[in-house]
Write an enzyme that holds these catalytic residues in place. Structure first.
Site, PDB file in Angstrom:
ATOM      1  N   GLY A  46       4.918  10.862   0.911  1.00 34.69           N
ATOM      2  CA  GLY A  46       4.567   9.749   0.027  1.00 34.69           C
ATOM      3  C   GLY A  46       5.564   8.609   0.133  1.00 34.69           C
ATOM      4  N   VAL A  47       5.064   7.385   0.206  1.00 38.39           N
ATOM      5  CA  VAL A  47       5.953   6.225   0.239  1.00 38.39           C
ATOM      6  C   VAL A  47       5.852   5.391  -1.039  1.00 38.39           C
ATOM      7  CG1 VAL A  47       6.134   6.048   2.743  1.00 38.39           C
ATOM      8  CG2 VAL A  47       4.269   4.865   1.579  1.00 38.39           C
ATOM      9  N   CYS A 113      -3.368   7.558   1.915  1.00 32.31           N
ATOM     10  CA  CYS A 113      -3.183   7.374   0.482  1.00 32.31           C
ATOM     11  C   CYS A 113      -3.118   8.747  -0.172  1.00 32.31           C
ATOM     12  CB  CYS A 113      -4.353   6.579  -0.074  1.00 32.31           C
ATOM     13  SG  CYS A 113      -4.254   6.297  -1.846  1.00 32.31           S
ATOM     14  N   HIS A 155      -1.234  -2.639  -0.384  1.00 32.26           N
ATOM     15  CA  HIS A 155      -1.959  -1.400  -0.684  1.00 32.26           C
ATOM     16  C   HIS A 155      -1.864  -1.073  -2.184  1.00 32.26           C
ATOM     17  CE1 HIS A 155      -3.021   2.970   0.450  1.00 32.26           C
ATOM     18  NE2 HIS A 155      -2.607   3.079  -0.802  1.00 32.26           N
ATOM     19  N   GLU A 156      -0.654  -1.228  -2.735  1.00 34.04           N
ATOM     20  CA  GLU A 156      -0.431  -0.857  -4.146  1.00 34.04           C
ATOM     21  C   GLU A 156      -1.050  -1.853  -5.121  1.00 34.04           C
ATOM     22  OE1 GLU A 156       0.669   2.165  -4.808  1.00 34.04           O
ATOM     23  OE2 GLU A 156       0.902   2.443  -2.660  1.00 34.04           O
TER      24      GLU A 156
END
Ligand code: ZN
Length: 178
Positions: A46-47, A113, A155-156
């Site tokens: 996870g990032v 994701c 993305h977030e």
């Protein structure tokens, strides 16, 4: 362990609400941030994680400090696990984030994701992004990012608007971690 909400759950498709600035330092929001960090740290690859991914429809995301660790960037699976254990870089919290500038220059990058396991695909996003947000102490800041971090910002913030990367991705494929 805190479960990560998976694709199909309505919370991932909602427009998240802004966090009132005065409540950032209150226990309720601090607890949400702590839960997000715990959920993120539980995933070796996870990032970053957005609040809807733990079922909370608020405009918050957390980026793991892991992305700045050299051995994580080098990309080897075994190294990723090692860097998770060391976990030396601090996570960054973004509350009420707004992308105030994104570059015209775009690049395709593979992404996945935590809520859309086990799909990966290529998404075209700006190579540089400037974001404005509040940190976990309620202080406003601006961060100018390129490369992976710029990609993560996009993305977030999409998550906070109910958008998933699969809505935009090409060449989607299932990749299972062995
Ligand atoms: Zn995601």
């Amino acid at each position: 362990m805190l479960p990560i909400v998976q694709n199909g759950d309505k919370v991932l498709r909602k427009i998240s609400k802004e966090v009132p600035i005065s409540s950032i330092t209150k226990p309720k929001i601090q607890k949400i941030i702590a839960n997000m960090s715990t959920a993120l740290d539980s995933q070796f690859d996870g990032v970053a994680i957005a609040a809807p991914q733990i079922g909370v429809s608020l405009r918050i995301f957390v980026v793991s400090g892991r992305i700045f660790d050299e051995d994580f960037i080098s990309g080897k699976e075994s190294n990723k696990i090692n860097s998770h254990k060391k976990n030396h870089s601090k996570s960054m919290v973004y509350i009420n984030p707004v992308l105030i500038k994104i570059s015209k220059d775009k690049k395709l990058m593979t992404e996945g994701c935590l809520s859309v396991r086990p799909l990966y695909g290529k998404v075209r996003r700006a190579t540089r992004a400037v974001i404005e947000a509040y940190d976990e102490h309620g202080n406003k800041f601006t961060k100018d990012a390129t490369g992976l971090l710029a990609h993560i910002f996009q993305h977030e913030t999409d998550h906070l608007d109910g958008i998933l990367f699969i809505d935009k991705a090409k060449d989607l494929q299932e990749i299972f971690a062995s």
